[in-house]
Structures are given as structure tokens and as C-alpha cells.
Write an enzyme that holds these catalytic residues in place. Structure first.
Site, mmCIF file in Angstrom:
data_model
loop_
_atom_site.group_PDB
_atom_site.id
_atom_site.type_symbol
_atom_site.label_atom_id
_atom_site.label_comp_id
_atom_site.label_asym_id
_atom_site.label_seq_id
_atom_site.Cartn_x
_atom_site.Cartn_y
_atom_site.Cartn_z
ATOM 1 N N LYS A 50 0.838 -1.197 0.000
ATOM 2 C CA LYS A 50 0.000 0.000 0.000
ATOM 3 C C LYS A 50 0.877 1.252 0.000
ATOM 4 O O LYS A 50 0.624 2.205 -0.742
ATOM 5 C CB LYS A 50 -0.932 -0.017 1.224
ATOM 6 C CG LYS A 50 -2.049 -1.059 1.078
ATOM 7 C CD LYS A 50 -2.774 -1.404 2.366
ATOM 8 C CE LYS A 50 -3.714 -2.579 2.124
ATOM 9 N NZ LYS A 50 -4.332 -3.155 3.309
ATOM 10 N N GLN A 94 -5.342 -2.076 9.546
ATOM 11 C CA GLN A 94 -5.173 -3.393 8.925
ATOM 12 C C GLN A 94 -5.852 -4.472 9.772
ATOM 13 O O GLN A 94 -5.667 -4.535 10.992
ATOM 14 C CB GLN A 94 -3.668 -3.694 8.758
ATOM 15 C CG GLN A 94 -3.356 -4.964 8.002
ATOM 16 C CD GLN A 94 -3.751 -4.914 6.521
ATOM 17 O OE1 GLN A 94 -3.815 -3.866 5.904
ATOM 18 N NE2 GLN A 94 -4.041 -6.077 5.951
ATOM 19 N N ASP A 117 -11.415 2.486 3.838
ATOM 20 C CA ASP A 117 -11.669 1.040 3.754
ATOM 21 C C ASP A 117 -13.165 0.748 3.708
ATOM 22 O O ASP A 117 -13.570 -0.374 3.372
ATOM 23 C CB ASP A 117 -11.108 0.368 5.026
ATOM 24 C CG ASP A 117 -9.992 -0.600 4.719
ATOM 25 O OD1 ASP A 117 -9.821 -0.966 3.545
ATOM 26 O OD2 ASP A 117 -9.301 -0.987 5.675
HETATM 27 N N1 GUN Z 1 -7.016 -7.373 5.687
HETATM 28 C C1 GUN Z 1 -7.191 -8.096 4.542
HETATM 29 N N2 GUN Z 1 -7.748 -7.311 3.596
HETATM 30 C C2 GUN Z 1 -7.924 -6.099 4.142
HETATM 31 C C3 GUN Z 1 -8.473 -4.868 3.662
HETATM 32 O O1 GUN Z 1 -8.910 -4.737 2.523
HETATM 33 N N3 GUN Z 1 -8.469 -3.829 4.547
HETATM 34 C C4 GUN Z 1 -8.002 -3.957 5.814
HETATM 35 N N4 GUN Z 1 -8.058 -2.901 6.599
HETATM 36 N N5 GUN Z 1 -7.506 -5.081 6.291
HETATM 37 C C5 GUN Z 1 -7.467 -6.144 5.459
#
Ligand code: GUN
Length: 291
Positions: A50, A94, A117
Site C-alpha cells: 500500500k 489493517q 476502507d
Molecule cells: N485485511 C485483509 N484485507 C484487508 C483490507 O482490505 N483492509 C483492511 N483494513 N484489512 C485487510
């Protein structure tokens, strides 16, 4: 039949170029903050990707690494601080969080306008309901919808089966397909006769986290397969669908890697850009996404 490959990497490259141009047009760069509690290697690797992509499209990013034993109050305090930072337009916590933390309370601390998100409970409620406008659509399902649009795969009236009911992928994916007028069935580990659902499906979205779980003989000839799975095996990364057998039956299929994965990342950048546009310009230049 050999399916057309849905090339998420190529679509994400086109989107990246568009993002770069829109980022450059802003008076200051969009900022994304990530928070990781603990040191799960897969989560660390996702976070690195990211931040790399942020730099690639001209965005700022900052990371808060917290110990696996961080308390609820400590994690919430970090979010409150990021919420007040005008240089931070998007906040990503996350997931999964360590079991001792209250995920719902933590996600509720992210202001709706920075919830890139789309996991704030109010946002999820809006995503679920007819006629409501979520601030942001969760990145992986948004990426899947964008691929369906890009390849002009008919969704309205199609029978869609989503395999897996996670909060991150399966559930919001089913909601988006429903809004796009598919007839949606959400199947999961307790579903009886999964085969009967799969072999009637025009669109299969596999998000169950089991390597090669679905094979070609279970699919309807001419269907579209969107494989969200990323499973590490001794033979490398594989999806939830056995690609070799499925591609002989389906009309379209996403590969793993190079299908949904790059789209998830680029949708996060798009959400962050939209958050920054609203904050810096008072309006969005990007149209609403993924319906
Ligand atoms: N863990 C696995 N996929 C994601 C996601 O798209 N966003 C977040 N925040 N955590 C994740």
C-alpha cells in the site's frame, strides 16, 4: 473453451495513470495513514504494498506500527490523533486485529470522511441499504465490480454466487452485486450442496481462503470466475479456484496473482484520492464508484 483472462494488473495500470494525473492536480498530496497492530507477516507485506503504491501515484503515506499487546485505549488514541491530522485524508486499520481488541469500537473511531476502507459500521449500514450512499466502498469488492464493468460482463439479472461471508470481502461483495441487480446467493462453509449453487451461477466470486477449493467441473460453462483468494502454497501463490480446470469451462476468469489483488490496492488509492478531493476542494472529481 478457454476463458478470457481478466487482467487486473493491466486495468490497475490504466487506473494508476489516471490517479497520478488527478493527484498532481491537487494543491497538496493526498495522505493515507495505516495502522498495524502486531507483526503478522502477511499483513506487513500488504501494508508495504500500500505504501509503495502511494509513492508511485504521488500520495503521502505514514504508518503506525503498534505492538501485538497494544491496549484498546492505545489503538483508539492513535486513531483519534490521525482523525485530527489535516494532512491525513484516509485511515486504514489493517485487519484482522489481535483477539483482545474490540474491532467494532476501533473501526467506529475512524471518521466517516476518512474511512477509505469503508468498514465503519455506519458506512456498512449504508452500503447494505437500498437508496443510501456509502461514503466509500470496501476496496476488494469495489475492485471486483470494476473488473466486471471493465470487461462488460453482464451483471443485471445474472445468478451470482459469492463463496465466503467475511466482513472484508464476501458480505460487501454480495451487497454490491445485489445493488447491481444480480440475483445473489451467499454460500459458506456450512452450505449444503454447494455444488448445486455453483453449477447454476453465471458469476462466481470465490473468497473463502482455501487453495484450489473450486474446480472446473463444478462450474457452469460460460460463467465468469472472480477469484479473490491469495493462498501461499509450496507451489507459490494460488487462488481459491483451480485455474487450470476452471479456465476450460468459464468464459472469463481472473488469475492469481494478477487478478483481483492489484485492483484492491488501486481502489484504496482511488478512495484516498476521493477523500482528499472532498477535503481539499470541497468536491469530488472522480465519479461515485462501483455500483
Ligand atoms: N485485511 C485483509 N484485507 C484487508 C483490507 O482490505 N483492509 C483492511 N483494513 N484489512 C485487510
Amino acid at each position: 473453451m478457454s476463458a478470457q483472462i481478466i487482467d487486473g494488473k493491466a486495468v490497475s495500470q490504466i487506473m494508476k495513470e489516471q490517479l497520478r494525473q488527478q493527484v498532481a492536480a491537487l494543491p497538496s498530496p493526498p495522505g493515507l495513514a495505516t495502522v498495524l497492530v502486531g507483526d503478522d507477516p502477511a499483513s506487513q507485506s500488504y501494508i508495504r504494498s500500500k505504501h509503495k503504491l502511494c509513492a508511485d501515484v504521488g500520495m503521502r503515506s505514514l504508518h503506525h506500527q503498534m505492538s501485538a499487546g497494544a491496549s484498546q485505549a492505545e489503538v483508539e488514541a492513535v486513531i483519534v490523533q490521525l482523525a485530527a491530522d489535516p494532512g491525513v485524508h484516509g485511515i486504514l486499520i489493517q485487519l484482522p486485529l489481535p483477539a483482545h481488541l474490540d474491532e467494532e469500537c476501533i473501526l467506529s473511531r475512524v471518521p466517516l470522511e476518512k474511512d477509505v476502507d469503508g468498514f465503519h459500521p455506519v458506512n456498512v449500514g449504508r452500503l447494505a441499504m437500498k437508496g443510501r450512499q456509502p461514503a466509500f466502498v470496501p476496496c476488494t469488492p469495489a475492485g471486483c465490480m470494476r473488473l466486471l464493468q471493465h470487461y462488460k460482463i453482464p451483471v443485471s439479472g445474472a445468478r451470482a454466487v459469492v463463496v465466503g461471508r467475511s466482513n472484508i470481502v464476501g458480505l460487501p461483495m454480495a451487497l454490491l452485486l445485489n445493488h447491481a441487480d444480480a440475483t445473489v446467493t451467499l454460500v459458506h462453509s456450512r452450505t449444503k450442496d454447494m455444488h448445486e449453487h455453483l453449477n447454476r451461477a453465471d458469476i462466481v466470486v470465490a473468497a473463502i481462503g482455501k487453495a484450489n477449493f473450486i474446480v472446473g467441473s463444478q462450474l457452469k460453462p460460460g460463467c465468469c470466475v472472480i477469484d479473490v483468494g491469495i493462498n501461499r502454497t509450496p507451489n507459490g501463490l494460488v487462488g481459491d479456484v483451480d485455474f487450470a480446470s476452471a479456465r476450460e469451462v468459464a468464459a472469463w476468469i481472473t488469475p492469481v496473482p494478477g487478478g483481483v489483488g492489484p485492483m484492491t490496492l488501486v481502489m484504496l488509492m482511488e478512495n484516498t484520492l476521493r477523500a482528499a478531493q472532498k477535503s481539499l476542494l470541497g468536491r469530488e472529481l472522480q465519479p461515485g464508484i462501483s455500483g
